[in-house]
Enzyme design. Structure first.
Site, PDB file in Angstrom:
ATOM      1  N   ARG A   7      -1.049  -1.989  -6.637  1.00  0.00           N
ATOM      2  CA  ARG A   7      -1.664  -2.444  -7.881  1.00  0.00           C
ATOM      3  C   ARG A   7      -0.924  -1.833  -9.068  1.00  0.00           C
ATOM      4  O   ARG A   7      -0.758  -0.628  -9.160  1.00  0.00           O
ATOM      5  CB  ARG A   7      -3.143  -2.052  -7.917  1.00  0.00           C
ATOM      6  CG  ARG A   7      -3.894  -2.505  -9.165  1.00  0.00           C
ATOM      7  CD  ARG A   7      -5.379  -2.292  -8.984  1.00  0.00           C
ATOM      8  NE  ARG A   7      -5.691  -0.885  -8.719  1.00  0.00           N
ATOM      9  CZ  ARG A   7      -5.872   0.019  -9.678  1.00  0.00           C
ATOM     10  NH1 ARG A   7      -5.771  -0.314 -10.950  1.00  0.00           N
ATOM     11  NH2 ARG A   7      -6.175   1.273  -9.365  1.00  0.00           N
ATOM     12  N   HIS A  29      -2.350  -0.479  12.415  1.00  0.00           N
ATOM     13  CA  HIS A  29      -3.703  -0.297  12.926  1.00  0.00           C
ATOM     14  C   HIS A  29      -4.166  -1.659  13.432  1.00  0.00           C
ATOM     15  O   HIS A  29      -3.946  -2.678  12.775  1.00  0.00           O
ATOM     16  CB  HIS A  29      -4.607   0.188  11.798  1.00  0.00           C
ATOM     17  CG  HIS A  29      -5.862   0.877  12.237  1.00  0.00           C
ATOM     18  ND1 HIS A  29      -6.102   1.261  13.534  1.00  0.00           N
ATOM     19  CD2 HIS A  29      -6.960   1.263  11.524  1.00  0.00           C
ATOM     20  CE1 HIS A  29      -7.269   1.865  13.605  1.00  0.00           C
ATOM     21  NE2 HIS A  29      -7.823   1.870  12.407  1.00  0.00           N
ATOM     22  N   SER A  46      -5.685  36.224  29.581  1.00  0.00           N
ATOM     23  CA  SER A  46      -6.153  37.283  30.469  1.00  0.00           C
ATOM     24  C   SER A  46      -6.949  36.688  31.630  1.00  0.00           C
ATOM     25  O   SER A  46      -7.457  35.570  31.553  1.00  0.00           O
ATOM     26  CB  SER A  46      -7.051  38.254  29.695  1.00  0.00           C
ATOM     27  OG  SER A  46      -8.271  37.616  29.333  1.00  0.00           O
ATOM     28  N   HIS A 103       3.193   5.492   2.174  1.00  0.00           N
ATOM     29  CA  HIS A 103       4.057   6.536   1.620  1.00  0.00           C
ATOM     30  C   HIS A 103       5.049   7.031   2.669  1.00  0.00           C
ATOM     31  O   HIS A 103       6.269   7.042   2.446  1.00  0.00           O
ATOM     32  CB  HIS A 103       3.178   7.684   1.101  1.00  0.00           C
ATOM     33  CG  HIS A 103       3.905   8.955   0.849  1.00  0.00           C
ATOM     34  ND1 HIS A 103       3.978   9.966   1.791  1.00  0.00           N
ATOM     35  CD2 HIS A 103       4.589   9.405  -0.220  1.00  0.00           C
ATOM     36  CE1 HIS A 103       4.676  10.969   1.299  1.00  0.00           C
ATOM     37  NE2 HIS A 103       5.048  10.664   0.084  1.00  0.00           N
ATOM     38  N   GLY A 124       0.825  -1.201   0.000  1.00  0.00           N
ATOM     39  CA  GLY A 124       0.000   0.000   0.000  1.00  0.00           C
ATOM     40  C   GLY A 124       0.858   1.248   0.000  1.00  0.00           C
ATOM     41  O   GLY A 124       1.943   1.280   0.595  1.00  0.00           O
ATOM     42  N   ASP A 175      -8.080  -0.170   5.614  1.00  0.00           N
ATOM     43  CA  ASP A 175      -8.772  -1.216   6.370  1.00  0.00           C
ATOM     44  C   ASP A 175      -9.655  -2.062   5.460  1.00  0.00           C
ATOM     45  O   ASP A 175      -9.676  -3.297   5.562  1.00  0.00           O
ATOM     46  CB  ASP A 175      -9.605  -0.593   7.491  1.00  0.00           C
ATOM     47  CG  ASP A 175      -8.745   0.100   8.537  1.00  0.00           C
ATOM     48  OD1 ASP A 175      -7.666  -0.437   8.864  1.00  0.00           O
ATOM     49  OD2 ASP A 175      -9.138   1.176   9.016  1.00  0.00           O
ATOM     50  N   ALA A 176     -10.399  -1.416   4.575  1.00  0.00           N
ATOM     51  CA  ALA A 176     -11.264  -2.161   3.666  1.00  0.00           C
ATOM     52  C   ALA A 176     -10.443  -3.014   2.710  1.00  0.00           C
ATOM     53  O   ALA A 176     -10.800  -4.165   2.415  1.00  0.00           O
ATOM     54  CB  ALA A 176     -12.159  -1.201   2.887  1.00  0.00           C
TER      55      ALA A 176
END
Length: 398
Positions: free
Chosen positions: A109, A172, A318, A91, A85, A148-149
């Site tokens: 891909r 994750h 203040s 990245h 990925g 995740d998907a």
């Protein structure tokens, strides 16, 4: 304005923080220095593994000095680290690992958007850029940084290549924790670890290049080799983490989903909108409403909180602002606590994860997301903000 003294304090805080720092962080050197990385340690620090007091609780932390650059270069000298990925985490982590001199390959891909982005950033097809299957096969350490998907959808493709003796790494706890929804289960014979930077991969990369780092949590789900814990520590430092603290896969994903929907993103957006709308309804101009809601928060007050805490921010405001904040914060706490309790339960019982998987799996997700983002972008508060930001002195240099 809530803190007339706060703006003047920021520069002083930054200078003080720099002087009081116990570490000299040079690990995130620019890419052109990567070729020399193996000759010297990229990070010098006197502190190391220790147990520290966090608000009365003792916790272990791991710092960069536990894994100086030469040490992790030696540790991983026989490994191929495969990053699956090339979204924000792929990245950021991939480039940081590469710049730190490790043997890294990327799997995406072929000829897709991420493939083209990777090529543009120096990854070479057939050398260190491959298809997902090829990278998973070649890697001795496989960083599953797909969305995740996508982790759910591509697990049947990836799983055959996660063979005994390898390390499977996540950033994750989602896929493993919600395995009934993702069907991702830890394969036999492999170490399964987690290192989760506390921020986006984009920020991880930016801070790395500035010689800084995001803090990250680490966890071990399965330790077959007996070395999974030391391996994830080394990886956590190598990707550019500031310091590492321990968690579990479940606690990581629960706190992450909870925080994103809460204070980090969802709640703060809701609060900004509500305060802005009340000010506008009472006749305040867009400029005034935005400045009193967002600009002062992000440019003046939040940096003070980040530097030395909430009490420090209060102390540099203040007396009138101090009194009002102290008097009203409990009302906001009482009003929001039930919402946060409901949110945590929705995360823990899988409602949020299922909603995310269902939504993110839709064929038109990117298009529908852009519609939602455009609605935010075109709302008055953020159109006003665009003008306010354009007027900052740093954006008007000759």
């Amino acid at each position: 304005m809530a803190s007339r003294s706060a703006s003047r304090t920021i520069a002083r805080v930054a200078a003080s923080a720099a002087r009081s720092s116990l570490a000299t962080r040079t690990m995130g050197a620019a890419p052109r220095f990567a070729a020399r990385a193996s000759a010297v340690s990229g990070f010098q620090q006197t502190r190391g593994l220790k147990t520290l007091n966090f608000g009365g609780s003792q916790e272990k932390v791991y710092e960069r000095s536990d894994w100086p650059k030469q040490k992790f270069l030696d540790y991983f000298k026989n490994d191929t680290i495969a990053v699956l990925g090339y979204g924000p985490q792929g990245h950021g982590q991939g480039l940081n690992l590469r710049d730190n001199g490790l043997n890294v390959i990327v799997g995406v891909r072929k000829d897709g958007r991420s493939w083209k982005k990777a090529v543009a950033e120096g990854w070479v097809p057939g050398k260190n850029l491959f298809t997902i299957e090829e990278a998973a096969d070649k890697g001795s350490i496989v960083l599953n940084l797909l969305s995740d998907a996508a982790q759910r959808d591509l697990w049947p493709t990836v799983k055959p290549f996660i063979t005994p003796g390898k390390t499977l790494y996540f950033s994750h706890g989602f896929a493993i924790t919600y395995k009934e929804q993702t069907h991702v289960e830890a394969p036999a014979g492999v170490d399964v670890v987690l290192c989760a930077p506390k921020g986006s991969g984009t920020t991880l990369r930016t801070l790395f290049l500035e010689g800084k780092g995001l803090n990250s949590s680490i966890a071990v789900f399965q330790d077959v080799s007996g070395k999974a814990h030391e391996r994830v520590q080394a990886l956590g430092v190598a990707i550019g983490s500031g310091y590492l603290y321990e968690t579990t896969f479940a606690k990581e994903v629960y706190s992450d989903l909870f925080g994103e929907r809460g204070v980090l993103m969802g709640a703060i957006n809701g609060l900004f909108r509500a305060q802005y709308d009340v000010l506008r309804a009472q006749g305040h101009s867009p400029s005034e409403a935005f400045n009193e809601t967002v600009e002062e928060a992000t440019q003046s007050l939040y940096p003070l909180i980040g530097a030395k805490g909430m009490d420090w921010m209060y102390a540099n405001c203040s007396v009138t602002a101090q009194r009002g904040a102290l008097d009203w914060h409990q009302k906001f706490y009482d009003a929001s606590l039930p919402v946060f309790k409901d949110l945590y339960e929705s995360v823990k019982n899988g409602t949020e994860s299922q909603r995310a998987l269902d939504k993110n799996s839709q064929a038109d997700y990117r298009e529908s997301l852009e519609v939602e983002l455009e609605e935010i972008r075109q709302s008055e508060i953020w159109r006003a903000g665009e003008t306010v930001r354009s007027l900052r002195p740093e954006n008007n240099k000759d």
